[in-house]
Design a protein around this motif. Structure first.
Motif, short mmCIF file in Angstrom:
data_model
loop_
_atom_site.label_atom_id
_atom_site.label_comp_id
_atom_site.label_asym_id
_atom_site.label_seq_id
_atom_site.Cartn_x
_atom_site.Cartn_y
_atom_site.Cartn_z
N PHE A 142 0.50 -1.39 -0.53
CA PHE A 142 -0.28 0.25 -0.17
C PHE A 142 0.95 1.71 0.02
O PHE A 142 0.18 2.30 -0.12
CB PHE A 142 -1.06 0.49 1.31
N PHE A 143 2.08 1.03 -0.03
CA PHE A 143 3.09 2.51 0.73
C PHE A 143 4.01 2.48 -0.18
O PHE A 143 5.10 2.86 0.01
CB PHE A 143 3.17 3.06 1.83
N GLU A 144 3.79 1.77 -1.49
CA GLU A 144 5.35 1.42 -1.93
C GLU A 144 6.03 2.85 -2.12
O GLU A 144 7.39 2.53 -2.84
CB GLU A 144 4.84 0.50 -3.83
N ASP A 145 4.90 3.90 -2.86
CA ASP A 145 5.66 5.14 -2.76
C ASP A 145 5.51 6.50 -2.47
O ASP A 145 4.23 6.90 -1.25
CB ASP A 145 5.17 5.99 -3.80
N ALA A 146 6.45 5.80 -0.90
CA ALA A 146 6.26 6.44 0.72
C ALA A 146 6.83 8.38 0.08
O ALA A 146 6.58 8.85 1.00
CB ALA A 146 6.87 6.06 2.00
N GLN A 150 4.83 12.09 1.69
CA GLN A 150 5.88 12.97 1.88
C GLN A 150 5.72 14.46 1.39
O GLN A 150 5.63 15.37 2.35
CB GLN A 150 7.40 12.80 2.24
N SER A 151 4.70 14.62 0.17
CA SER A 151 5.08 15.78 -0.49
C SER A 151 3.01 15.97 -0.35
O SER A 151 3.22 16.62 -1.87
CB SER A 151 5.00 15.04 -2.11
N GLU A 163 -5.25 9.03 -4.44
CA GLU A 163 -6.55 7.73 -4.74
C GLU A 163 -5.96 6.98 -5.91
O GLU A 163 -5.98 5.52 -5.83
CB GLU A 163 -7.88 9.03 -6.08
N ASP A 164 -5.47 7.37 -7.00
CA ASP A 164 -4.90 6.44 -7.96
C ASP A 164 -3.82 5.64 -7.07
O ASP A 164 -4.38 4.15 -7.95
CB ASP A 164 -4.34 7.39 -8.98
N SER A 165 -3.63 5.51 -6.17
CA SER A 165 -2.01 5.08 -5.38
C SER A 165 -2.54 3.99 -4.68
O SER A 165 -2.47 2.46 -4.64
CB SER A 165 -1.18 5.32 -4.42
N HIS A 166 -4.45 3.87 -4.42
CA HIS A 166 -4.77 2.91 -3.34
C HIS A 166 -5.19 2.06 -4.03
O HIS A 166 -5.75 1.32 -3.63
CB HIS A 166 -5.84 3.97 -2.25
N ARG A 167 -5.92 2.87 -5.43
CA ARG A 167 -6.64 1.72 -6.04
C ARG A 167 -5.57 0.50 -7.34
O ARG A 167 -5.56 -0.46 -6.91
CB ARG A 167 -7.33 2.31 -7.83
N ARG A 168 -4.09 0.86 -6.98
CA ARG A 168 -3.10 0.31 -7.58
C ARG A 168 -3.07 -0.38 -6.36
O ARG A 168 -2.35 -1.64 -7.27
CB ARG A 168 -2.16 1.23 -8.29
N ALA A 169 -2.89 -0.47 -5.26
CA ALA A 169 -2.52 -1.00 -4.91
C ALA A 169 -3.35 -2.13 -4.34
O ALA A 169 -2.58 -3.16 -3.65
CB ALA A 169 -2.29 -0.45 -2.43
#
Length: 386
Positions: A142-146, A150-151, A163-169
Motif C-alpha cells: 500500500f505504500f510502495e511510494d512513501a 511526504q509531498s 486516490e490512484d495509488s490506493h487503487r493500484r495498491a
C-alpha cells in the motif's frame, strides 16, 4: 465469512433528500464563524426529512466537503482502539491493522507536522491465508511510494494521485496473491483501508467490510457493501458473464469484489465478474466529523450504520475510550446473534469535548400518574393532617 452459508443482506437506507439540508446548515454555520457572505439560490425546497436515526449516503456530502473552506482551520486529533473476537466460528479469518502515526511507522518526517494514520480490516474466506498475507505485506503493497505521502498537498493533483495509488495498491495485492504459492487459489479476502493524511480521509473498499463516518451524530456511509444484492454490482457481474444464484456470485461467493480467489477470476488482463478494484472515497474532514468506524461484516450483518454510530457516541461521552467502544460494538453484535468473526476499529477524529457539546440535552420524561377519587381523598386527608 462468506463461502458456506447464506446471509440476508441488510437493505441500504439512503436519505438523499436530507443531504442538502445537512450541508446548507453546516455551511451557514461556517459562514457565520468567519463572516463570509453566503447566497443560497431560491430553488424549490426539499421536503423536511428527519436525518437522525438513519444513515445518509456519502456521495453528495463528499462532493461538498472536498472544498477547502469548511475545514481550513481543522486538524484531526487522531486516536483509535480496536477489538476482535472469533465469534461462533471455528476459526478466526479476520485480520486488521491499526497505525495512529503512519509517518513514524514508515520512518519519515513531514515538512510540517500533520496527522498521518492508516487502518485496515481484512475478512478472509476459504481459510485465513489470504487475509494474513495481505496484512503481513501491507506496508510494501500500500505504500510502495512513501515519498508521495511526504509531498502532501491539498491541491487536486496530489489528491488524485493519492486516490490512484490506493487503487493500484489493491490490484497489486490481488496480483501478489496470484503469485503466492503459500496461498491457495480458492482462498481470498475482502479489504477496506482508511488513510488519514492532514485534513483528508481516504477510504478504499473491495468487499463487504464497511466504513462509517460520524458527522455530528449522523452516520455517513463511506463505502458500499459489494454484495450480489447491491444492484450496481449485480448488473456489472451479469454484464461480464457472471450470474447470481441464491444471493451468491456464480452460486459460490457472497461478495462481488475481493482480493485473491483466482479460481473464480479470468486470466490476467481479462475482465472478470469478481474483481479486486476498490471503490475509493475522499473527504476533507471538518470539526463536524467526530469519529470513523471500520469493521468486517460480522458487525454489519446484525447492526445498521446509525445504530453503531449511536452506540460509539454514547460510549465516548461516557468513558472517552475508543478501545472500549470497539469492544462494546463486538459484544453488542454477539448479543444480536451474529454468525461471523468480528473485527472493528474506532478512530476518533475530534476531542470528546466537541462530541459532548454537539449533543442536544435529553428531555426528561415523566410517566403520567392518574389517581383514583378514593386515592385523591386519602391524599387530601394526609395533607390536611386529618
Amino acid at each position: 465469512m462468506i463461502v458456506s452459508q447464506k446471509m440476508v443482506a441488510e437493505a441500504e437506507i439512503i436519505c438523499q433528500q436530507s443531504i442538502p439540508m445537512l450541508d446548507v446548515k453546516y455551511h451557514l454555520c461556517v459562514a457565520q464563524e468567519h463572516n463570509v457572505k453566503v447566497e443560497i439560490s431560491p430553488t424549490s425546497p426539499s421536503p423536511s426529512v428527519p436525518i437522525f436515526g438513519q444513515a445518509v449516503s456519502c456521495s453528495e456530502i463528499i462532493k461538498e466537503s472536498i472544498l477547502e473552506t469548511p475545514a481550513m482551520n481543522f486538524v484531526p486529533n487522531v486516536r483509535s482502539g480496536s477489538y476482535a473476537e472469533i465469534g461462533p466460528r471455528v476459526s478466526m479469518d479476520d485480520e486488521h491493522i491499526r497505525i495512529d502515526n503512519l509517518a513514524a511507522h514508515l520512518g519519515f518526517v513531514f515538512k510540517y507536522p500533520i496527522p498521518s494514520a492508516f487502518y485496515a480490516v481484512f475478512d478472509g474466506h476459504g481459510g485465513p491465508d489470504a487475509a494474513a498475507f495481505v496484512k503481513r505485506n501491507a506496508m510494501r503493497l500500500f505504500f510502495e511510494d512513501a515519498n508521495m505521502l511526504q509531498s502532501y498537498e491539498t491541491d487536486e493533483v496530489f489528491l488524485k494521485k493519492l486516490e490512484d495509488s490506493h487503487r493500484r495498491a489493491f490490484l497489486r495485492a490481488d496480483l501478489a496473491l496470484a503469485d503466492e504459492q503459500s496461498v491457495s487459489s480458492s482462498c481470498g479476502t475482502t479489504a477496506l483501508t482508511a488513510l488519514v493524511l492532514g485534513r483528508h480521509l481516504l477510504v478504499a473498499n473491495a468487499g463487504d467490510c464497511r466504513a462509517v463516518l460520524c458527522r455530528r451524530g449522523v452516520a455517513v456511509d463511506m463505502s458500499h457493501d459489494h454484495r450480489p444484492s447491491y444492484l450496481p454490482e449485480s448488473r456489472r457481474v451479469e454484464e461480464l458473464g457472471g450470474f447470481i444464484d441464491g444471493g451468491y456470485l456464480n452460486g459460490y461467493l457472497s461478495v462481488t469484489r475481493a482480493l485473491g480467489d483466482w479460481d473464480l477470476k479470468f486470466p490476467l488482463g481479462a475482465a472478470s465478474p469478481l474483481i479486486a478494484e476498490p471503490d475509493v472515497q475522499l473527504v476533507t474532514l471538518t470539526e463536524a466529523d467526530e469519529f470513523l468506524i471500520i469493521g468486517c461484516d460480522g458487525i454489519w450483518d446484525v447492526m445498521s450504520s446509525q445504530v453503531a454510530v449511536s452506540l460509539v457516541r454514547r460510549g465516548l461521552r461516557r468513558h472517552d475510550d475508543p478501545q472500549q467502544c470497539a469492544r462494546e460494538l463486538v459484544k453488542e453484535a454477539l448479543r444480536l446473534h451474529t454468525s461471523d468473526n468480528l473485527t472493528v476499529i474506532v478512530i476518533c477524529l475530534s476531542p470528546v469535548e466537541s462530541i459532548v457539546e454537539s449533543c442536544l440535552p435529553q428531555r426528561r420524561r415523566f410517566k403520567a400518574c392518574i389517581l383514583s377519587e378514593e386515592a385523591r381523598n386519602r391524599l387530601k386527608s394526609l395533607i390536611e393532617g386529618n
